[in-house]
Design an enzyme around this catalytic site. Structure first.
Site, PDB file in Angstrom:
ATOM      1  N   ARG A  30       0.562  -0.924  -0.059  1.00 31.25           N
ATOM      2  CA  ARG A  30      -0.021  -0.514  -0.060  1.00 31.25           C
ATOM      3  C   ARG A  30       1.277   1.058  -0.085  1.00 31.25           C
ATOM      4  O   ARG A  30       0.429   2.123  -0.634  1.00 31.25           O
ATOM      5  CB  ARG A  30      -1.066  -0.208   1.245  1.00 31.25           C
ATOM      6  CG  ARG A  30      -1.224   1.307   1.383  1.00 31.25           C
ATOM      7  CD  ARG A  30      -2.119   1.243   2.825  1.00 31.25           C
ATOM      8  NE  ARG A  30      -3.341   2.307   3.108  1.00 31.25           N
ATOM      9  CZ  ARG A  30      -4.143   2.360   3.679  1.00 31.25           C
ATOM     10  NH1 ARG A  30      -4.101   1.268   4.908  1.00 31.25           N
ATOM     11  NH2 ARG A  30      -4.726   3.715   4.004  1.00 31.25           N
TER      12      ARG A  30
ATOM     13  N   ASN B 110       1.281   1.960  15.196  1.00 29.76           N
ATOM     14  CA  ASN B 110       0.270   1.179  14.157  1.00 29.76           C
ATOM     15  C   ASN B 110       0.194   1.214  12.558  1.00 29.76           C
ATOM     16  O   ASN B 110      -0.080  -0.313  11.944  1.00 29.76           O
ATOM     17  CB  ASN B 110      -1.396   1.689  14.741  1.00 29.76           C
ATOM     18  CG  ASN B 110      -1.735   3.142  13.919  1.00 29.76           C
ATOM     19  OD1 ASN B 110      -0.737   3.795  13.611  1.00 29.76           O
ATOM     20  ND2 ASN B 110      -2.797   3.048  14.153  1.00 29.76           N
ATOM     21  N   TYR B 111       1.006   2.154  11.614  1.00 32.84           N
ATOM     22  CA  TYR B 111       0.863   2.049  10.512  1.00 32.84           C
ATOM     23  C   TYR B 111       2.393   2.641  10.560  1.00 32.84           C
ATOM     24  O   TYR B 111       2.479   3.801   9.595  1.00 32.84           O
ATOM     25  CB  TYR B 111       0.069   2.355   9.736  1.00 32.84           C
ATOM     26  CG  TYR B 111      -1.025   2.306   9.093  1.00 32.84           C
ATOM     27  CD1 TYR B 111      -0.727   0.756   8.262  1.00 32.84           C
ATOM     28  CD2 TYR B 111      -2.167   2.410  10.236  1.00 32.84           C
ATOM     29  CE1 TYR B 111      -2.769   0.406   8.478  1.00 32.84           C
ATOM     30  CE2 TYR B 111      -2.946   1.719   9.871  1.00 32.84           C
ATOM     31  CZ  TYR B 111      -3.251   0.739   8.975  1.00 32.84           C
ATOM     32  OH  TYR B 111      -4.539  -0.101   8.707  1.00 32.84           O
TER      33      TYR B 111
ATOM     34  N   LYS C 179      11.152  11.310  12.066  1.00 29.30           N
ATOM     35  CA  LYS C 179      11.156  11.145  13.711  1.00 29.30           C
ATOM     36  C   LYS C 179      10.091   9.850  14.095  1.00 29.30           C
ATOM     37  O   LYS C 179       8.834   9.976  14.266  1.00 29.30           O
ATOM     38  CB  LYS C 179      10.612  12.251  15.166  1.00 29.30           C
ATOM     39  CG  LYS C 179      10.134  11.851  16.200  1.00 29.30           C
ATOM     40  CD  LYS C 179      11.761  10.983  16.831  1.00 29.30           C
ATOM     41  CE  LYS C 179      10.760  10.767  18.599  1.00 29.30           C
ATOM     42  NZ  LYS C 179       9.857   9.499  18.123  1.00 29.30           N
TER      43      LYS C 179
ATOM     44  N   THR D 128       8.232   6.017  18.846  1.00 25.48           N
ATOM     45  CA  THR D 128       9.483   4.305  19.053  1.00 25.48           C
ATOM     46  C   THR D 128       9.406   3.087  18.751  1.00 25.48           C
ATOM     47  O   THR D 128      10.717   2.781  18.336  1.00 25.48           O
ATOM     48  CB  THR D 128       9.710   4.582  20.943  1.00 25.48           C
ATOM     49  OG1 THR D 128      10.136   6.125  21.079  1.00 25.48           O
ATOM     50  CG2 THR D 128      11.117   4.121  21.464  1.00 25.48           C
TER      51      THR D 128
ATOM     52  N   GLU E  93      -3.262  14.539  13.181  1.00 25.34           N
ATOM     53  CA  GLU E  93      -4.713  13.148  12.977  1.00 25.34           C
ATOM     54  C   GLU E  93      -4.596  12.678  14.312  1.00 25.34           C
ATOM     55  O   GLU E  93      -3.441  11.814  14.660  1.00 25.34           O
ATOM     56  CB  GLU E  93      -4.181  12.233  11.682  1.00 25.34           C
ATOM     57  CG  GLU E  93      -5.389  11.222  11.312  1.00 25.34           C
ATOM     58  CD  GLU E  93      -4.969   9.721  10.949  1.00 25.34           C
ATOM     59  OE1 GLU E  93      -5.745   8.718  11.934  1.00 25.34           O
ATOM     60  OE2 GLU E  93      -3.906   9.833  10.504  1.00 25.34           O
TER      61      GLU E  93
ATOM     62  N   ARG F  46      -6.359   0.821  15.620  1.00 29.17           N
ATOM     63  CA  ARG F  46      -6.400   2.144  14.436  1.00 29.17           C
ATOM     64  C   ARG F  46      -7.131   2.937  14.814  1.00 29.17           C
ATOM     65  O   ARG F  46      -8.301   2.783  15.693  1.00 29.17           O
ATOM     66  CB  ARG F  46      -7.186   1.683  13.255  1.00 29.17           C
ATOM     67  CG  ARG F  46      -6.519   0.033  12.254  1.00 29.17           C
ATOM     68  CD  ARG F  46      -7.689  -0.663  11.632  1.00 29.17           C
ATOM     69  NE  ARG F  46      -8.570  -0.159  10.624  1.00 29.17           N
ATOM     70  CZ  ARG F  46      -9.333   0.476  10.272  1.00 29.17           C
ATOM     71  NH1 ARG F  46     -10.696  -0.257  11.478  1.00 29.17           N
ATOM     72  NH2 ARG F  46      -9.943   1.383   9.767  1.00 29.17           N
ATOM     73  N   CYS F  47      -6.761   4.422  14.551  1.00 29.49           N
ATOM     74  CA  CYS F  47      -7.486   5.271  14.626  1.00 29.49           C
ATOM     75  C   CYS F  47      -9.351   5.545  14.342  1.00 29.49           C
ATOM     76  O   CYS F  47     -10.016   6.146  14.913  1.00 29.49           O
ATOM     77  CB  CYS F  47      -6.930   6.707  14.491  1.00 29.49           C
ATOM     78  SG  CYS F  47      -6.388   6.732  12.393  1.00 29.49           S
ATOM     79  N   THR F  48      -9.112   4.849  13.234  1.00 27.86           N
ATOM     80  CA  THR F  48     -11.054   4.637  12.563  1.00 27.86           C
ATOM     81  C   THR F  48     -11.596   3.607  12.726  1.00 27.86           C
ATOM     82  O   THR F  48     -12.357   3.730  11.937  1.00 27.86           O
ATOM     83  CB  THR F  48     -10.289   4.863  10.711  1.00 27.86           C
ATOM     84  OG1 THR F  48      -9.255   3.671  11.050  1.00 27.86           O
ATOM     85  CG2 THR F  48      -9.779   5.789  10.937  1.00 27.86           C
TER      86      THR F  48
ATOM     87  N   GLU G  23     -11.841   6.493  23.878  1.00 28.90           N
ATOM     88  CA  GLU G  23     -10.661   5.684  22.808  1.00 28.90           C
ATOM     89  C   GLU G  23     -10.631   4.775  23.363  1.00 28.90           C
ATOM     90  O   GLU G  23      -9.564   4.728  24.174  1.00 28.90           O
ATOM     91  CB  GLU G  23      -9.984   7.061  21.541  1.00 28.90           C
ATOM     92  CG  GLU G  23      -9.008   6.165  21.101  1.00 28.90           C
ATOM     93  CD  GLU G  23      -8.836   6.834  19.978  1.00 28.90           C
ATOM     94  OE1 GLU G  23      -7.621   7.781  20.554  1.00 28.90           O
ATOM     95  OE2 GLU G  23      -8.590   6.533  18.693  1.00 28.90           O
TER      96      GLU G  23
ATOM     97  N   ARG H  52      -9.816   4.968   6.653  1.00 28.19           N
ATOM     98  CA  ARG H  52      -8.861   5.775   5.599  1.00 28.19           C
ATOM     99  C   ARG H  52      -8.823   5.817   4.306  1.00 28.19           C
ATOM    100  O   ARG H  52      -9.554   6.577   3.325  1.00 28.19           O
ATOM    101  CB  ARG H  52      -7.576   6.118   6.453  1.00 28.19           C
ATOM    102  CG  ARG H  52      -6.386   6.893   5.565  1.00 28.19           C
ATOM    103  CD  ARG H  52      -5.372   7.343   6.354  1.00 28.19           C
ATOM    104  NE  ARG H  52      -5.014   5.668   6.960  1.00 28.19           N
ATOM    105  CZ  ARG H  52      -3.916   5.781   6.669  1.00 28.19           C
ATOM    106  NH1 ARG H  52      -2.656   6.073   5.671  1.00 28.19           N
ATOM    107  NH2 ARG H  52      -2.697   4.452   6.862  1.00 28.19           N
TER     108      ARG H  52
HETATM  109  O1  G3H Z   1      -4.920   4.019  12.620  1.00 30.55           O
HETATM  110  C1  G3H Z   1      -5.357   5.213  11.863  1.00 30.55           C
HETATM  111  C2  G3H Z   1      -4.696   5.485  10.348  1.00 30.55           C
HETATM  112  O2  G3H Z   1      -4.831   6.623   9.761  1.00 30.55           O
HETATM  113  C3  G3H Z   1      -6.086   4.522  10.345  1.00 30.55           C
HETATM  114  O3  G3H Z   1      -6.029   3.693   8.665  1.00 30.55           O
HETATM  115  O4  G3H Z   1      -8.492   3.625   8.323  1.00 30.55           O
HETATM  116  O5  G3H Z   1      -5.972   2.304   6.826  1.00 30.55           O
HETATM  117  O6  G3H Z   1      -6.675   1.661   9.183  1.00 30.55           O
HETATM  118  P1  G3H Z   1      -6.968   3.080   8.666  1.00 30.55           P
END
Ligand code: G3H
Length: 487
Positions: A114, A165-166, A188, A191, A261, A294-296, A388, A448
């Site tokens: 991706r 997470n990504y 940056k 960690t 974000e 995931r934030c989403t 959250e 996203r």
């Molecule tokens: O964790 C935040 C990401 O922007 C979520 O991306 O919806 O592709 O998992 P995603």
């Protein structure tokens, strides 16, 4: 040959990347990176000093001036090469992502692919961005002899801070637009994620970008975070991560454009006319993929009470089929990034049960592995209704009308995305129009991608916009040159 890491005893120590060279920090200190499921250090990253941060920024400033002068087509060649190198390294990088952040190998590999796609699309988008011109005489009293030429120019040095997470995709999602727009980058990594980030930079190094254009600085955010954010040599900050850190960053960064974000509490609103099987499928994938980290992720369900029992029944049955365990086995629900995160999720579950929520399934735990948990009859006095989790717990709040669902959705401090499940397209739009989030998904999970769509968080979920074109725009500014023709 590149020397990204020193190997001594059992684990490698990864280096900084400054001015095109792999360096050990003069601090003499390295940070252990613990795997969330192997429960051992899988490597160490350098703890950079403030003086080395100064140096990195100095080299970035120098490199940026020349980079801004080279043609878009030339920049494109470097980025295409970088994308190719990432594809070549996909197995190796996916293995590192898996070990470092505990994501299944399949998901880690898709993240790398991706990312290569993201870089290529960014190149193509940047090549097709055009400026505009304006005639002076369209304003009353203005003259035909004045013509404004409006172009987008780079901002300078961009500070890119992605989350764990990504660690590759959300890093490149900042680097690629910054570079195509003519900026230099100080990267940056989180960690936890810094080794994956280092591997991504190794691919970039293979593409032979000009020295100093991209610099990798690793270290504890608590030690160098504020220093970076307040540094006079930084001209733009793109941050993805927790809301508290983002808010703190916004307070410290003065007069510097920001794209943030942050967190989310995305609701899945299920109307009484929804296709419940379909809705459940999207809700489960939205809530539990990568353990909800995931934030989403869908982080609460607001369901009409007339269909709540049926939906809960389907959700329970499907959740109990989810694979839970190690990323090595390709599990969907995997150990959370650390014990503290698991303790936090557990605290939300305990609080809800204590206050009267019904435990439908889950609430089982092995160290930092939290089993997918579904809570029914969640009420507004429970923390899990608002906070959250960034973990695999899904609260269900029963509502009696669309208005009630909209009100509860909007009472949240967050405003990232929402899903609405219904067969009535008019109702779907009516709800979507009233929801205070950056995006609303109709009959789909919150997410996203695809990555060229605008990606926007409002309220506590962020500021500014991402998505390929939006990211390029956010990393440039308009510059107006006015031509005054002789009359
Ligand atoms: O964790 C935040 C990401 O922007 C979520 O991306 O919806 O592709 O998992 P995603």
């Amino acid at each position: 040959m590149t020397f990204t890491a020193l190997t001594s005893s059992s684990v490698s120590t990864y280096k900084l990347y400054i001015n095109g060279k792999w360096e050990q920090s003069k601090s003499g200190q390295a940070i252990d990176i613990q795997s969330p499921y192997l429960y051992e250090a899988i490597g160490k990253v350098q703890a950079i000093t403030k003086e080395e941060v100064d140096e990195a920024i100095h080299f970035a400033q120098k490199a940026q001036k020349e980079w801004a002068d080279i043609s878009l087509q030339e920049r494109a060649k470097y980025l295409y090469k970088w994308a190719d190198e990432l594809v070549n390294m996909q197995d190796e990088i996916a293995e590192v992502i898996k070990k470092e952040v505990g994501k299944s190998y399949k998901d880690a590999k898709s993240e790398v692919v991706r990312t290569a796609d993201f870089i290529r699309y960014t190149v193509e988008e940047a090549l097709h961005i055009h400026g505009e011109s304006m005639r002076g005489d369209s304003f009353p009293g203005g003259s035909q002899s004045k013509i404004a030429i409006i172009q987008r120019v780079p901002l300078g040095v961009v500070l890119a801070i992605p989350p764990f997470n990504y660690p590759v995709n959300l890093a490149a999602a900042k680097l690629a637009p910054a570079l195509m727009a003519g900026n230099a980058v100080i990267f940056k990594p989180a960690t936890q994620g810094a080794i994956s980030g280092t591997k991504m930079i190794e691919a970039l190094h293979k593409a032979e970008f000009p020295k100093g254009l991209v610099n990798l600085v690793t270290g504890r955010g608590s030690v160098i975070g504020d220093y970076l954010v307040e540094h006079k040599g930084i001209n733009m900050i793109s941050f993805t991560g927790g809301t508290n850190t983002g808010v703190n960053l916004a307070k410290k960064a003065s007069m510097v454009p920001l794209v943030l974000e942050l967190g989310g509490k995305d609701p899945g609103i299920v109307r009484e006319d929804a296709d419940l099987q379909e809705a459940a499928k999207h809700i489960i994938s939205g809530a539990f993929s990568y353990s909800g980290q995931r934030c989403t992720a869908i982080k609460r369900v607001l369901v009409h009470e007339s269909v709540a029992n049926e939906l809960i029944g389907i959700l329970k049955e499907e959740i109990e089929k989810l694979s839970v365990g190690s990323p090595e086995d390709g599990s969907m629900v995997v150990p959370l990034i650390d014990d503290q995160s698991a303790n936090f999720v557990q605290g939300l579950i305990d609080d809800a049960i204590k206050k009267g929520a019904t435990l439908v399934t889950g609430n089982k735990r092995e160290r930092n592995l939290v089993y997918p948990t579904l809570l029914d009859h969640v009420t507004e006095d429970m923390r899990v209704a608002w906070e959250e989790p960034f973990g695999p717990v899904l609260p269900v709040i029963r509502v009696s009308s669309d208005e009630e669902a909209i009100n509860i959705a909007n009472e949240s401090e967050f405003g990232l995305q929402a899903s609405v499940f219904t067969k009535d397209i008019n109702k779907a739009f009516a709800i979507a129009n009233k929801i205070e989030t950056g995006s609303v998904q109709i009959n789909g999970r919150t997410e996203r991608g695809p990555d060229h769509f605008p990606f926007i968080g409002v309220k506590g979920s962020g500021m500014g916009a991402q998505g390929i074109r939006k990211s390029i725009e956010s990393m440039t500014r308009e510059k107006v040159t006015v031509l005054n023709l002789a009359e």
